[in-house]
Design a protein around this motif. Structure first.
Motif, PDB file in Angstrom:
ATOM      1  N   PHE A   1      60.798 -19.125  24.501  1.00  0.00           N
ATOM      2  CA  PHE A   1      62.345 -19.694  25.209  1.00  0.00           C
ATOM      3  C   PHE A   1      62.283 -21.519  25.061  1.00  0.00           C
ATOM      4  N   PRO A   2      62.623 -21.996  24.219  1.00  0.00           N
ATOM      5  CA  PRO A   2      62.042 -23.767  23.574  1.00  0.00           C
ATOM      6  C   PRO A   2      63.541 -24.468  25.227  1.00  0.00           C
ATOM      7  N   ARG A   3      64.040 -23.843  24.995  1.00  0.00           N
ATOM      8  CA  ARG A   3      65.238 -24.576  26.089  1.00  0.00           C
ATOM      9  C   ARG A   3      64.779 -24.975  27.053  1.00  0.00           C
ATOM     10  N   LEU A   4      63.924 -24.046  27.184  1.00  0.00           N
ATOM     11  CA  LEU A   4      63.130 -24.137  28.840  1.00  0.00           C
ATOM     12  C   LEU A   4      62.720 -25.228  29.255  1.00  0.00           C
ATOM     13  N   GLN A   5      61.725 -25.697  28.180  1.00  0.00           N
ATOM     14  CA  GLN A   5      60.922 -26.760  27.504  1.00  0.00           C
ATOM     15  C   GLN A   5      61.585 -28.007  27.491  1.00  0.00           C
ATOM     16  N   GLU A   6      62.704 -28.069  27.289  1.00  0.00           N
ATOM     17  CA  GLU A   6      63.662 -29.606  27.197  1.00  0.00           C
ATOM     18  C   GLU A   6      64.464 -29.731  28.617  1.00  0.00           C
TER      19      GLU A   6
END
Length: 233
Positions: A120-125
């Protein structure tokens, strides 16, 4: 891996489950389906010990767990993504993910922050954002990531995509397909028959707290009468 036999569960004097049976094998994706209020969430709560079953057998990883408290069941290797997400509102994304992290089975490739961020790349953001600052879709991603950080033998999702935008739903289904490909056993509740039949190996339908149908995706898709009667499709 998980086997329920004859589960009966009550809320006070009101009986909700009447002899529910269900089985999930290693690496399988199994669904629990039915209309609202038919006992799906109560079944999950019985499995996890949050609403203990009064009678019947719940065996998880060859151990009877029906009488165990919920925290001990979780430690056996059960990860839950609850209905409503229930992320910690005043913890950051990073803190949510680390709060219950564990690798009790000593996996050689355990779930880590980096692996969750790859999923979930959005969580890293949003690493430093508080749980209550996230959108519904981001909260669901976080709830899944938090459950994965416990490195569960079985992942349970109650209403996997409820209330989410179509693009987010698609991302969640893609995530679950990837987990299945990696051999993760999953029990999932959701209302999307189309998505569930693409993903899952087998399905159970309950009506008013009782098993009324079980079978594979081809059998469910071919039985329009069952879909109309029990799923409202």
């Amino acid at each position: 891996m998980l086997k329920l036999e004859g589960i009966e569960t009550y809320y006070g004097a009101s009986q909700v489950l009447f002899g529910v049976c269900l089985e999930v094998g290693a690496g399988e994706v199994i669904t629990l389906m039915g209309r609202n209020g038919m006992g799906k969430t109560t079944t999950v709560r019985s499995i996890t010990g949050l609403t203990p079953a009064a009678t019947g057998s719940i065996r998880f990883r060859n151990r009877e767990v029906r009488s165990l408290p919920s925290h001990r069941i979780a430690k056996q290797g059960l990860g839950l993504v609850p209905e409503g997400r229930q992320v910690f509102p005043n913890l950051s994304v990073r803190e949510n993910l680390l709060a219950t992290a564990a690798n009790r089975d000593g996996r050689s490739n355990p779930w880590t922050l980096q692996r969750v961020f790859e999923l979930f790349p959005r969580l890293q953001e949003r690493t430093s954002s508080m749980g209550n600052q996230l959108s519904g879709g981001e909260q669901q991603m976080l709830a899944i990531g938090r459950a994965l950080m416990t490195n569960p033998a079985l992942l349970i999702l109650d209403e996997a995509t409820e209330g989410l935008a179509p693009l987010i739903r698609h991302e969640i289904w893609e995530c679950l397909a990837r987990l299945k490909a990696e051999g993760q056993a999953i029990l999932v509740i959701d209302k999307s028959v189309a998505a569930l039949t693409r993903l899952a190996d087998r399905h159970y339908i309950i009506e008013r707290g009782r098993n009324v149908w079980s079978g594979n995706s081809a059998e469910l898709l071919a039985d329009k009468a069952v879909q109309e009667r029990y799923l409202g499709v």
